[in-house]
Write an enzyme that holds these catalytic residues in place. Structure first.
Site, PDB file in Angstrom:
ATOM      1  CB  CYS A 141      52.065  42.568  68.816  1.00  0.00           C
ATOM      2  SG  CYS A 141      51.881  42.385  70.593  1.00  0.00           S
ATOM      3  CG  HIS A 187      49.337  44.377  66.262  1.00  0.00           C
ATOM      4  ND1 HIS A 187      48.627  43.453  66.983  1.00  0.00           N
ATOM      5  CD2 HIS A 187      49.978  45.154  67.180  1.00  0.00           C
ATOM      6  CE1 HIS A 187      48.817  43.649  68.276  1.00  0.00           C
ATOM      7  NE2 HIS A 187      49.641  44.672  68.428  1.00  0.00           N
ATOM      8  CE  LYS A 243      47.007  50.186  69.397  1.00  0.00           C
ATOM      9  NZ  LYS A 243      48.123  49.955  70.316  1.00  0.00           N
ATOM     10  CD  GLN A 266      49.649  52.361  65.950  1.00  0.00           C
ATOM     11  OE1 GLN A 266      49.826  53.563  66.086  1.00  0.00           O
ATOM     12  NE2 GLN A 266      49.778  51.514  66.946  1.00  0.00           N
ATOM     13  CG  ASP A 285      44.524  46.738  62.556  1.00  0.00           C
ATOM     14  OD1 ASP A 285      43.951  47.603  63.251  1.00  0.00           O
ATOM     15  OD2 ASP A 285      45.453  46.019  62.992  1.00  0.00           O
TER      16      ASP A 285
END
Length: 409
Positions: free
Chosen positions: A367, A126, A229, A206, A203
């Protein structure tokens, strides 16, 4: 196809007030969870209570409400610690988002980055895990290197390892792609990087939503998540960092709370995590995040994963049967995200058409422009599933796409 077994998705759906609404006269099918998830009543109640019954600034007051608010805020820090299985609450930093968490690491560790030093990311990233490293490329002369994927979206671990040189300083990599759903073998990435003395930032924007995460087992140096999220509020994120690293990192922002002493000639910084939480923190947002994580834990993260993987398989089966669709990312090592394009139609137009059927998906670059360039496209539609989605909603998506195909044909 209907939901089976002990996972009572209909009971879960009743916990989310927005899921009972209609769009254009049709029941809402919300498949844009990869962008932001809907909110359970337990989280909404926690936020309302924090604002209406227990609100005050934290840490700096001695009065009753300040103490109550501080306790609730710090309980949420413990909830996050448990959710990620960090060793200590001192390793849990509240930020505005995972984007801010990544920028914090890039800025603090970036102080030691020089001309020609290398940063390895993956083509799956991302923009939030790309642009902060470009800052170091622009300002410090760092070199960004890109770990590749196979045509089906599989992360190529051997190719990643070949990128490592004595100049490699940082590996910054997603746990799970927000476009293909690819699950990176992040434990292996960390093991390889550590063998070369390289720090790793993960990261988890998700990954932590869909996968059980144990930062100690992964041995991650840094792991970041974003609250919205995770069925929590906007404006709240988390950076996990190993305590030994946080203790030697310079602060990212300056202001109140992050200091121990300030004189006319000197500043002494506080200890982590408060060293990295300058100013009034996102108090209520953190409390809301704690409530949403507790909600996920109550359902059971392994059970959520099993449900979402079943949705992934069913959605892949249904959409693969539509000849006009091309699915991006067909590796088995993926989460509950299905990105696709329709022949002869722009993603924005497809999304607009199926929206009239009450089906909400994301359309655009997500993104992740380098990844879309890798696939030779400029935009896709993305259906991303959450713990409250159903097989019937997958059928609604497929039926809407058949109608869209007929429209564009």
């Amino acid at each position: 196809m209907s939901d089976q077994g002990a996972y009572d998705v209909q009971a879960i759906r009743r916990d989310f007030p927005i899921l009972s609404r209609t769009v254009y006269g049709k029941p809402l099918v919300y498949l844009d969870n990869g962008a932001s998830a809907q909110k359970p009543q337990a989280m909404l109640d926690a936020v309302t209570k924090a604002y209406t019954e227990e609100y005050a600034n934290v840490h700096r007051g001695l009065h009753y409400l300040s103490n109550v608010a501080t306790d609730a805020y710090e309980r949420s820090r413990e909830t996050v610690r448990r959710f990620l299985n960090a060793r200590s609450v001192d390793e849990i930093i509240f930020t505005r988002s995972s984007t801010e968490a990544i920028n914090l690491v890039a800025a603090s560790l970036g102080a030691d980055i020089g001309e020609g030093d290398e940063i390895i990311v993956s083509i799956l990233e991302h923009h939030s895990n790309i642009v902060p490293w470009h800052f170091l490329r622009e300002r410090k002369g760092a070199v960004i290197k890109w770990a590749p994927i196979a045509d089906d979206g599989t992360f190529l671990l051997d190719e990643f390892e070949k990128l490592i040189t004595p100049r490699t300083k940082i590996v910054a990599m997603t746990h799970m792609s927000n476009v293909t759903g690819t699950i990176v073998p992040i434990k292996d990435v960390i093991r390889i990087a550590h063998a070369h003395g390289i720090k790793v930032l993960v990261d988890g924007s998700q990954g932590a939503v869909h996968l059980p995460v144990d930062v100690q087992d992964l041995d991650a140096d840094f792991y970041c998540v974003t609250g919205h999220k995770l069925y929590g509020p906007t404006g709240i994120g988390v950076l996990y960092g190993k305590k030994a690293l946080l203790e030697v990192m310079p602060p990212f922002l300056g202001g109140g709370e992050m200091i121990r002493d300030v004189t006319e000639d000197n500043v002494t910084y506080g200890e982590p995590p408060h060293r990295f939480e300058a100013g009034t923190p996102p108090i209520v947002q953190a409390i809301g995040l704690g409530a949403s994580l507790e909600y996920m834990e109550k359902i059971g993260r392994d059970r959520i994963l099993a449900h979402e993987m079943a949705l992934r398989d069913y959605a892949t089966e249904r959409l693969s049967a539509i000849n006009s669709l091309r699915i991006f990312g067909t590796t088995r090592d993926k989460g509950a995200i299905v990105s696709f394009e329709m022949a002869g139609a722009h993603a924005h137009d497809v999304s607009t058409i199926i929206d009239r059927e009450g089906v909400a998906v994301r359309a655009g670059t997500h993104c992740a422009q380098p990844l879309l360039h890798r696939f030779g496209v400029t935009s896709t539609c993305r259906a991303s599933f959450g713990l409250y989605n159903t097989f019937e909603e997958v059928d609604r998506l497929a039926d809407a796409l058949v109608k869209a195909h007929a429209f564009f044909a």
